[in-house]
Write a protein that holds these residues in place. Structure first.
Motif, mmCIF file in Angstrom:
data_model
loop_
_atom_site.group_PDB
_atom_site.id
_atom_site.type_symbol
_atom_site.label_atom_id
_atom_site.label_comp_id
_atom_site.label_asym_id
_atom_site.label_seq_id
_atom_site.Cartn_x
_atom_site.Cartn_y
_atom_site.Cartn_z
ATOM 1 N N SER A 219 3.457 1.890 7.311
ATOM 2 C CA SER A 219 4.648 2.425 7.963
ATOM 3 C C SER A 219 4.270 3.530 8.952
ATOM 4 C CB SER A 219 5.612 2.970 6.909
ATOM 5 O OG SER A 219 6.724 3.584 7.525
ATOM 6 N N TYR B 68 0.317 -3.010 12.229
ATOM 7 C CA TYR B 68 -0.222 -4.235 11.642
ATOM 8 C C TYR B 68 -1.701 -4.329 12.012
ATOM 9 C CZ TYR B 68 4.727 -5.710 11.576
ATOM 10 O OH TYR B 68 6.084 -5.782 11.383
ATOM 11 N N ASN C 44 3.637 -16.275 5.041
ATOM 12 C CA ASN C 44 4.042 -14.894 5.344
ATOM 13 C C ASN C 44 2.811 -13.992 5.418
ATOM 14 O OD1 ASN C 44 6.789 -15.349 5.434
ATOM 15 N ND2 ASN C 44 7.161 -14.734 3.322
ATOM 16 N N LEU C 45 2.762 -13.165 6.441
ATOM 17 C CA LEU C 45 1.705 -12.168 6.524
ATOM 18 C C LEU C 45 2.148 -10.928 5.752
ATOM 19 C CD1 LEU C 45 0.577 -12.429 10.259
ATOM 20 C CD2 LEU C 45 -0.429 -13.515 8.242
ATOM 21 N N SER C 46 1.340 -10.543 4.774
ATOM 22 C CA SER C 46 1.686 -9.384 3.955
ATOM 23 C C SER C 46 0.407 -8.745 3.438
ATOM 24 C CB SER C 46 2.560 -9.807 2.768
ATOM 25 O OG SER C 46 1.800 -10.553 1.838
ATOM 26 N N ASP C 47 0.562 -7.580 2.826
ATOM 27 C CA ASP C 47 -0.593 -6.882 2.256
ATOM 28 C C ASP C 47 -1.245 -7.668 1.123
ATOM 29 O OD1 ASP C 47 -0.890 -4.503 3.767
ATOM 30 O OD2 ASP C 47 0.883 -3.675 2.813
ATOM 31 N N ASP C 48 -0.564 -8.699 0.627
ATOM 32 C CA ASP C 48 -1.139 -9.519 -0.437
ATOM 33 C C ASP C 48 -2.283 -10.396 0.062
ATOM 34 O OD1 ASP C 48 0.770 -8.493 -2.153
ATOM 35 O OD2 ASP C 48 2.178 -10.132 -1.795
ATOM 36 N N VAL D 184 -5.052 -8.555 6.003
ATOM 37 C CA VAL D 184 -3.799 -7.997 6.525
ATOM 38 C C VAL D 184 -3.587 -6.608 5.946
ATOM 39 C CG1 VAL D 184 -1.298 -8.241 6.678
ATOM 40 C CG2 VAL D 184 -2.735 -10.278 6.749
ATOM 41 N N GLU D 185 -3.331 -5.649 6.815
ATOM 42 C CA GLU D 185 -2.966 -4.308 6.380
ATOM 43 C C GLU D 185 -1.710 -3.892 7.149
ATOM 44 O OE1 GLU D 185 -6.122 -1.456 6.669
ATOM 45 O OE2 GLU D 185 -7.633 -2.887 5.943
ATOM 46 N N ILE D 186 -0.661 -3.534 6.417
ATOM 47 C CA ILE D 186 0.590 -3.116 7.036
ATOM 48 C C ILE D 186 0.922 -1.707 6.556
ATOM 49 C CG2 ILE D 186 3.053 -3.607 7.296
ATOM 50 C CD1 ILE D 186 2.411 -6.544 6.739
ATOM 51 N N SER E 125 6.027 -0.126 12.240
ATOM 52 C CA SER E 125 4.836 -0.291 11.396
ATOM 53 C C SER E 125 3.609 -0.558 12.247
ATOM 54 C CB SER E 125 5.029 -1.466 10.423
ATOM 55 O OG SER E 125 6.195 -1.315 9.650
#
Length: 212
Positions: free
Chosen positions: A25, A39, A13-17, A21-23, A37
């Protein structure tokens, strides 16, 4: 009607973790009536595919790789005995040395994805040996897919360059950072690895699945 196929998602999964990756809103249902959003994604973050442009072997970008190569029969290679910083070698291919057909692919099972999120995931990864990389080229492997975030030691520029160049000069597609490989019970699957179609991209995140 029941479907005899079982599909396993091999994608992180691509996430801020994840670093890279920076997501954020842009619009929300409460304010605007819908959610959208931004990405911002590093080209080699998470489960991804390398393009030859990544190491300058050729000017082929990720959007120029023939799409027909992304759906492929793939053998599962058990290399779970390889420890940190160890080498995956021809020994791990076993009977596949005689059974492999040109144009098929390899998924290397190491269990390394269990270390995702730890320092050793990147720092101590098992590597593809030079002899195995050369075998892949000689036997026209389509895609070489691994659990670790690189096929070689990312802290050793000479090694990481050599292994990538051997594979890419030999027209072997590289897919890195698979997960859930331990769920595959079959010796051979159909793998689908679809990267984002980024113009002139040196690589891109990919959605990768195995169909049993």
């Amino acid at each position: 009607m029941s479907n005899p196929q079982r599909i396993i998602d091999l994608t992180i999964n691509l996430s801020d973790d994840l670093n890279g990756v920076e997501i954020s809103s842009v619009k929300t249902i409460e304010k605007d009536g819908w959610n959208t959003s931004y990405y911002k994604i590093y080209s080699h973050v998470g489960t991804h595919m390398d393009a030859p442009r990544h190491f300058g072997n050729a000017d082929q970008a990720i959007d120029e790789i023939a799409v027909g190569r992304f759906i492929t029969p793939a053998w599962i290679i058990d290399a779970t005995d390889v420890g940190p910083k160890g080498f995956i070698t021809l020994r791990h291919l076993g009977v596949l040395l005689s059974e492999f057909s040109p144009g098929e692919s390899l998924i290397i099972k190491t269990g390394w994805s269990s270390r995702l999120g730890t320092p050793e995931y990147l720092d101590d990864l098992p590597r593809i040996s030079k002899e195995l990389a050369e075998w892949c080229v000689e036997n026209r492997v389509n895609i070489l897919a691994v659990e670790q975030p690189s096929v070689a030691d990312v802290h050793n520029l000479e090694e990481v360059t050599e292994i990538h160049k051997i594979l890419m000069d030999g027209d072997v597609i590289i897919v890195e950072s698979l997960i859930n490989v331990e769920q595959i019970t079959a010796a051979k699957v159909t793998m689908i690895a679809m990267p984002l179609k980024v113009k002139d991209g040196d690589g891109a995140p990919a959605r990768v699945v195995a169909i049993l």
